[in-house]
Scaffold this active site. Structure first.
Site: not given
Length: 498
Positions: A202, A225, A357, A262
């Protein structure tokens, strides 16, 4: 817990004294041995991973294949050797001032901390891409296991330790630590023996690790990432000609693995009108016709429920559904039902939360007035792992301005295909501008990932006896080297040097 971190990193530092100087064939053999041991763990490993994640045996079988294949791919890269980027500028004593002999290559750094991801218990976990690339570069690894699959993590760690024994390497080549809270991860990053960090997870956790690494007396790089909405732009002619097929593909992509990728397409932009209405109908029917499914762990499912309830209360956001579905709170605990939304451009631009997201099977269709509004929407986006453009040849011929904006926003630009599915190879880039990652220059997938865990070292006027073999006059490894600004596999011309 911090004692376990210290023990693992102390063992890793001791292993680095041997492994950092090991010949390429030793590193390559170790990577291949790990792949062999993972395969030897058999279907029991897959069953264990399924029991902890509910990802299913077909998906986990595929993921195991990806895991061992990338280990073997890095072994090939290490054996071939050109990744070291060896460069030689020969001396010229007749020049004023005299030109020195300068030689440069990449070397290993020391113990690397790797944080396992929840959604890939094999390919982004204990022996996943971060670990493979760090080991390939010559660094021992200490892994922070993900609490969603601890038994799977220990099983894979046992396979790595078995490979180390086979290769005569110390057990400190791979350490593993557990812990559900942030304390263990922060201790790993702050420990003075840690030289770099690889993370997948996250934004909040990744940023916390990045900040901790930056606050050290000796800061270290963090390659995190951290997520992405992966915007998709469906241009008008493509929408008219094959909108239904595109909607079906995107719905399947957004719900793949219960939306826990992702690279899931979380935002879809299309020009409002009849074609967009048809597209929306297919998208809603395909997504919301899928049953609820178990997410990786209950807390993640609870977060998804909270996120979609927040979306439902956001100004201008409407559910794209033809029939009423059960309320999210009525679903079985730990599961998630796919949800499709729509919003107009003005409300999208006025709602910053819509550009964040939502991890799980949800996507938002943004209706824009025309192609120029797509450009405005793209400019409003933060950094992304991917961006996708669906268009005919005619569409793409007029999309230069949109593509130019996306080139500055994303790490991978896809045309006429879904963003899920990341090929492991030399040309792949899995990264992007912040907040997709903390370092836009790097990738966590593909062989270029090895470059994250190496640093350059330059030798000036060094005797041959102290140079690594890759920098000798004779090209004993047969690798590509840049000699006096020319890429070649030739030896150094000794007469030129004198």
């Amino acid at each position: 817990m911090t004692a376990a971190v210290d023990e693992a990193l102390t063992a890793a530092e001791a292993a680095f004294a041997e492994y950092g100087r090991a010949e390429p064939k030793v590193r390559a053999g170790f990577l291949e041995a790990i792949a062999d041991e993972i395969i030897a763990a058999g279907d029991e490993l897959l069953a264990m991973a399924h029991s902890e994640t509910a990802l299913g045996l077909p998906r986990l079988t595929s993921e195991r294949g990806r895991t061992v294949n990338q280990l073997r791919l890095f072994a090939e890269v290490v054996r071939e050797g050109s990744w070291l980027d060896a460069r030689i500028d020969t001396a010229d004593p007749s020049r004023t001032p005299p030109k020195p002999d300068v030689r440069r290559l990449l070397i290993s750094m020391g113990p690397v901390a790797v944080f396992a991801a929840s959604n890939f218990p094999l390919a982004f976990s204990v022996a996943g891409g971060d670990t493979a690339s760090a080991l390939a570069a010559g660094n021992p690894v200490v892994v922070k296991a993900h609490p969603a699959h601890p038994r799977t993590s220990d099983c894979v760690a046992a396979a790595v330790h078995a490979a180390a024994r086979r290769c005569g390497l110390p057990s400190g080549m791979l350490g593993i630590v557990h812990g559900a809270g942030p304390e263990v991860g922060l201790a790993l990053v702050r420990h003075p023996l840690t030289r770099a960090v690889g993370f997948t997870g996250s934004l909040r956790a990744g940023r916390a690790l990045f900040d901790a690494a930056s606050a050290r007396r000796e800061p270290i790089p963090v390659y995190a990432e951290m997520g992405s909405t992966n915007p998709v732009f469906v241009l008008p002619s493509a929408l008219d000609e094959r909108g239904a097929a595109i909607a079906t593909a995107l719905a399947d992509s957004a719900t793949l693995g219960v939306g826990q990728f992702c690279t899931k397409p979380g935002l879809i932009f299309a020009v409002a009108g009849a074609a967009c209405d048809r597209f929306a109908g297919v998208l809603a029917e395909r997504m919301e016709g899928k049953p609820a499914a178990r997410m990786l762990y209950p807390t993640l499912a609870a977060r998804f429920v909270d996120a979609i309830e927040t979306l439902g209360r956001t100004r201008g956001v409407r559910r794209l559904r033809r029939a009423a579905a059960p309320d999210a709170r009525d679903e079985e605990a730990g599961t998630a039902r796919p949800v499709a939304w729509q919003v107009d451009q003005a409300d999208f631009l006025g709602g910053p939360a819509l550009r964040e997201e939502t991890f799980g099977p949800s996507t938002i269709l943004v209706r824009v007035a025309d192609a120029r509004d797509m450009i405005q929407a793209a400019r409003a986006l933060e950094g992304q792992l991917t961006g996708t453009v669906y268009g005919t040849a005619t569409d793409l011929a007029g999309a230069a301005a949109l593509i130019e904006v996306l080139e500055r926003k994303v790490g991978r630009l896809i045309f006429n295909g879904v963003p899920t599915g990341v090929e492991v190879g030399a040309a792949m880039n899995h990264g992007g501008p912040y907040p997709a990652t903390t370092d836009v220059r790097s990738t966590s997938v593909g062989t270029a990932a090895i470059l994250r865990f190496a640093r350059p070292l330059c030798y000036q006027d060094a005797a041959a006896s102290v140079l690594p073999p890759e920098l000798w006059d004779r090209n004993v490894r047969g690798i590509w080297r840049l000699i006096d600004n020319r890429w070649t596999r030739d030896d150094v011309d000794v007469e030129v040097r004198s």
